[in-house]
Design a protein around this motif. Structure first.
Motif, PDB file in Angstrom:
ATOM      1  N   ARG A  74      22.273  45.428  49.332  1.00 57.30           N
ATOM      2  CA  ARG A  74      22.280  44.331  48.263  1.00 57.30           C
ATOM      3  C   ARG A  74      22.991  44.901  47.257  1.00 57.30           C
ATOM      4  NH1 ARG A  74      21.467  39.327  49.525  1.00 57.30           N
ATOM      5  NH2 ARG A  74      21.080  38.954  47.185  1.00 57.30           N
ATOM      6  N   LEU A  75      22.740  46.281  46.897  1.00 58.09           N
ATOM      7  CA  LEU A  75      23.491  47.028  45.857  1.00 58.09           C
ATOM      8  C   LEU A  75      24.958  46.782  46.259  1.00 58.09           C
ATOM      9  CD1 LEU A  75      23.858  48.562  43.472  1.00 58.09           C
ATOM     10  CD2 LEU A  75      23.588  50.864  45.015  1.00 58.09           C
ATOM     11  N   GLY A  76      25.559  47.140  47.349  1.00 60.94           N
ATOM     12  CA  GLY A  76      26.856  46.972  47.636  1.00 60.94           C
ATOM     13  C   GLY A  76      27.485  45.837  47.415  1.00 60.94           C
ATOM     14  N   LEU A  77      26.714  44.704  47.793  1.00 56.04           N
ATOM     15  CA  LEU A  77      27.302  43.063  47.836  1.00 56.04           C
ATOM     16  C   LEU A  77      27.158  43.022  46.163  1.00 56.04           C
ATOM     17  CD1 LEU A  77      26.860  43.114  50.849  1.00 56.04           C
ATOM     18  CD2 LEU A  77      26.070  40.962  50.620  1.00 56.04           C
ATOM     19  N   ALA A  78      26.243  43.139  45.587  1.00 61.21           N
ATOM     20  CA  ALA A  78      26.005  43.061  44.037  1.00 61.21           C
ATOM     21  C   ALA A  78      27.349  43.457  43.173  1.00 61.21           C
ATOM     22  CB  ALA A  78      24.759  43.364  43.425  1.00 61.21           C
ATOM     23  N   VAL A  79      27.474  44.858  43.519  1.00 57.38           N
ATOM     24  CA  VAL A  79      28.754  45.189  42.740  1.00 57.38           C
ATOM     25  C   VAL A  79      29.887  44.932  43.268  1.00 57.38           C
ATOM     26  CG1 VAL A  79      29.947  47.448  42.342  1.00 57.38           C
ATOM     27  CG2 VAL A  79      27.489  47.594  42.382  1.00 57.38           C
ATOM     28  N   THR A  80      30.097  44.536  44.571  1.00 55.40           N
ATOM     29  CA  THR A  80      31.408  43.770  44.888  1.00 55.40           C
ATOM     30  C   THR A  80      31.670  42.385  44.250  1.00 55.40           C
ATOM     31  OG1 THR A  80      31.348  45.043  47.082  1.00 55.40           O
ATOM     32  CG2 THR A  80      32.631  42.989  47.099  1.00 55.40           C
ATOM     33  N   GLN A  81      30.454  41.607  44.220  1.00 56.17           N
ATOM     34  CA  GLN A  81      30.435  40.352  43.729  1.00 56.17           C
ATOM     35  C   GLN A  81      30.994  40.395  42.291  1.00 56.17           C
ATOM     36  OE1 GLN A  81      26.529  39.039  44.859  1.00 56.17           O
ATOM     37  NE2 GLN A  81      27.252  37.790  46.292  1.00 56.17           N
ATOM     38  N   GLY A  82      30.163  41.206  41.460  1.00 54.50           N
ATOM     39  CA  GLY A  82      30.696  41.400  40.161  1.00 54.50           C
ATOM     40  C   GLY A  82      32.156  41.862  39.738  1.00 54.50           C
ATOM     41  N   LEU A  83      32.727  42.742  40.840  1.00 55.72           N
ATOM     42  CA  LEU A  83      33.992  43.208  40.285  1.00 55.72           C
ATOM     43  C   LEU A  83      35.045  42.091  40.985  1.00 55.72           C
ATOM     44  CD1 LEU A  83      33.621  46.896  41.770  1.00 55.72           C
ATOM     45  CD2 LEU A  83      33.916  46.115  39.262  1.00 55.72           C
ATOM     46  N   ALA A  84      34.692  41.661  42.112  1.00 54.54           N
ATOM     47  CA  ALA A  84      35.540  40.430  42.685  1.00 54.54           C
ATOM     48  C   ALA A  84      35.679  39.371  41.725  1.00 54.54           C
ATOM     49  CB  ALA A  84      35.101  40.153  43.980  1.00 54.54           C
ATOM     50  N   LEU A  85      34.579  38.968  40.965  1.00 54.72           N
ATOM     51  CA  LEU A  85      34.770  37.948  40.294  1.00 54.72           C
ATOM     52  C   LEU A  85      35.452  38.326  38.874  1.00 54.72           C
ATOM     53  CD1 LEU A  85      31.028  36.412  40.347  1.00 54.72           C
ATOM     54  CD2 LEU A  85      33.184  35.242  40.975  1.00 54.72           C
ATOM     55  N   SER A  86      35.288  39.473  38.556  1.00 51.71           N
ATOM     56  CA  SER A  86      35.844  39.808  37.253  1.00 51.71           C
ATOM     57  C   SER A  86      37.441  40.042  37.184  1.00 51.71           C
ATOM     58  CB  SER A  86      35.335  41.120  36.683  1.00 51.71           C
ATOM     59  OG  SER A  86      35.547  42.186  37.517  1.00 51.71           O
ATOM     60  N   ALA A  87      37.904  40.203  38.295  1.00 52.80           N
ATOM     61  CA  ALA A  87      39.271  40.421  38.715  1.00 52.80           C
ATOM     62  C   ALA A  87      39.790  39.264  39.516  1.00 52.80           C
ATOM     63  CB  ALA A  87      39.666  41.704  39.346  1.00 52.80           C
ATOM     64  N   ASN A  88      39.196  38.407  39.884  1.00 55.35           N
ATOM     65  CA  ASN A  88      39.586  37.277  40.887  1.00 55.35           C
ATOM     66  C   ASN A  88      39.957  37.630  42.030  1.00 55.35           C
ATOM     67  OD1 ASN A  88      40.198  34.515  41.291  1.00 55.35           O
ATOM     68  ND2 ASN A  88      42.034  34.625  40.306  1.00 55.35           N
ATOM     69  N   LEU A  89      39.426  38.414  42.677  1.00 53.46           N
ATOM     70  CA  LEU A  89      39.944  39.060  43.813  1.00 53.46           C
ATOM     71  C   LEU A  89      39.207  38.473  45.037  1.00 53.46           C
ATOM     72  CD1 LEU A  89      39.983  42.839  43.049  1.00 53.46           C
ATOM     73  CD2 LEU A  89      42.068  41.370  43.217  1.00 53.46           C
ATOM     74  N   PRO A  90      39.654  38.426  46.303  1.00 55.56           N
ATOM     75  CA  PRO A  90      39.053  38.125  47.394  1.00 55.56           C
ATOM     76  C   PRO A  90      38.204  38.993  47.940  1.00 55.56           C
ATOM     77  CG  PRO A  90      41.403  38.606  48.184  1.00 55.56           C
ATOM     78  CD  PRO A  90      41.198  38.497  46.537  1.00 55.56           C
ATOM     79  N   VAL A  91      37.469  39.048  48.953  1.00 51.26           N
ATOM     80  CA  VAL A  91      36.584  40.039  49.464  1.00 51.26           C
ATOM     81  C   VAL A  91      36.698  40.091  51.041  1.00 51.26           C
ATOM     82  CG1 VAL A  91      35.059  39.961  47.508  1.00 51.26           C
ATOM     83  CG2 VAL A  91      34.523  38.414  49.665  1.00 51.26           C
ATOM     84  N   ILE A  92      36.366  41.270  51.682  1.00 53.55           N
ATOM     85  CA  ILE A  92      36.341  41.416  53.012  1.00 53.55           C
ATOM     86  C   ILE A  92      35.000  41.890  53.769  1.00 53.55           C
ATOM     87  CG2 ILE A  92      37.685  42.359  54.927  1.00 53.55           C
ATOM     88  CD1 ILE A  92      39.915  42.960  53.181  1.00 53.55           C
ATOM     89  N   PRO A  93      34.371  41.193  54.349  1.00 51.64           N
ATOM     90  CA  PRO A  93      33.033  41.677  54.581  1.00 51.64           C
ATOM     91  C   PRO A  93      32.842  42.239  56.153  1.00 51.64           C
ATOM     92  CG  PRO A  93      33.221  39.369  55.397  1.00 51.64           C
ATOM     93  CD  PRO A  93      34.407  39.934  54.531  1.00 51.64           C
ATOM     94  N   VAL A  94      32.577  43.672  56.155  1.00 54.14           N
ATOM     95  CA  VAL A  94      32.637  44.501  57.271  1.00 54.14           C
ATOM     96  C   VAL A  94      31.163  44.722  57.846  1.00 54.14           C
ATOM     97  CG1 VAL A  94      33.415  46.805  58.095  1.00 54.14           C
ATOM     98  CG2 VAL A  94      34.769  45.378  56.401  1.00 54.14           C
ATOM     99  N   MET A  95      31.081  44.736  59.113  1.00 58.35           N
ATOM    100  CA  MET A  95      29.584  45.102  59.632  1.00 58.35           C
ATOM    101  C   MET A  95      29.659  46.581  59.747  1.00 58.35           C
ATOM    102  SD  MET A  95      27.528  43.840  63.050  1.00 58.35           S
ATOM    103  CE  MET A  95      28.359  44.972  64.266  1.00 58.35           C
ATOM    104  N   SER A  96      28.345  47.254  59.452  1.00 60.05           N
ATOM    105  CA  SER A  96      28.112  48.530  59.349  1.00 60.05           C
ATOM    106  C   SER A  96      28.450  49.040  60.725  1.00 60.05           C
ATOM    107  CB  SER A  96      26.880  48.897  59.101  1.00 60.05           C
ATOM    108  OG  SER A  96      25.761  48.171  59.896  1.00 60.05           O
ATOM    109  N   LEU A  97      27.913  48.461  61.912  1.00 54.54           N
ATOM    110  CA  LEU A  97      28.098  49.068  63.053  1.00 54.54           C
ATOM    111  C   LEU A  97      29.755  49.119  63.563  1.00 54.54           C
ATOM    112  CD1 LEU A  97      25.266  47.388  65.026  1.00 54.54           C
ATOM    113  CD2 LEU A  97      25.308  49.557  64.344  1.00 54.54           C
TER     114      LEU A  97
END
Length: 236
Positions: A74-97
């Motif tokens: 949840r921490l990683g996702l929250a930080v990613t969401q905040g940064l991506a929204l502030s810079a208008n960037l897309p995101v890439i979801p990667v599964m841990s395994l």
């Protein structure tokens, strides 16, 4: 090569990697447990400064979406969401395994003739997250199964040449591994693995809008009842 920021806080390790487009990635990776929330953003700022980049200069932000430690994911996702929204960037979801398999495949395959890999990580609650992969030279590690959650004894290892991940350290005597299987217990979640997967996904146009970013929950239940804790010997 694209400019990607990769974040992994799915375990007790805090991990950040930055691909600058040409040189070797910059990265920080330390075991911080709950202190990760205090270091993640400063580390990201430091890597961007070292690369002489602004957040807006990036092409996308990649993040480990799990399975893994609930709070860390949840921490990683929250930080990613905040940064991506502030810079208008897309995101890439990667599964841990997938990230663990990719990092092993890139760094260790030349030392082994193995073609079948199982990644198995500790899921707590007496269970293991695991998936099967096919390894080929000059190609990404290909996942050939879904991500599973099971007791250690139920991990499917009949075709495996190598088993890697934290589950070996925690449940080694219960993972039914033949003597011929090579076992690596020190390979875990790392932002460099996330970055490897993210680069391949970016090349295939698999980035998504930040509004679509969600954690991957393989386990629906995150806590035992009192009766279940007594049954598993967690209460006395």
């Amino acid at each position: 090569m694209s400019r990607l920021l990769a974040i992994d806080t799915s375990s007790s390790w805090c991990s950040v990697a930055l691909s600058t487009g040409s040189e070797q990635p910059l990265f920080r990776h330390e075991k911080l447990s709950s202190a990760a929330s205090q270091h993640l953003l400063p580390w990201i700022d430091a890597l961007l400064q070292e690369a002489k980049l602004e957040l807006q200069d990036l092409d996308a932000i990649a993040v480990n979406i799990g399975p893994g430690a609930f709070t860390g994911v949840r921490l990683g996702l929250a930080v990613t969401q905040g940064l991506a929204l502030s810079a208008n960037l897309p995101v890439i979801p990667v599964m841990s395994l997938d990230a663990i398999a990719a990092q092993f495949h890139q760094g260790r395959l030349s030392n082994h003739q193995a073609t079948n890999l199982v990644v198995a990580i500790d899921a707590r609650m007496d269970e293991v997250y695991w998936a099967q992969y096919q390894l080929q030279l000059n190609a990404q590690a290909e996942r050939i199964s879904d991500a599973h959650l099971s007791a250690p004894e139920l991990v499917e290892l009949s075709e495996a040449d190598i088993v890697i991940g934290s589950a070996i350290l925690e449940y080694g005597d219960r993972l039914l591994t033949p003597d011929t299987i090579i076992k690596q217990d020190q390979i875990g979640a790392h932002a460099l693995g996330v970055l490897i997967c993210a680069q391949a996904m970016w090349d295939q146009g698999m980035q998504i809008p930040v509004a679509q970013l969600e954690p991957l929950y393989v386990r629906n239940k995150v806590a035992f009842t009192t009766e279940e804790r007594l049954h598993h010997g967690l209460l006395k």
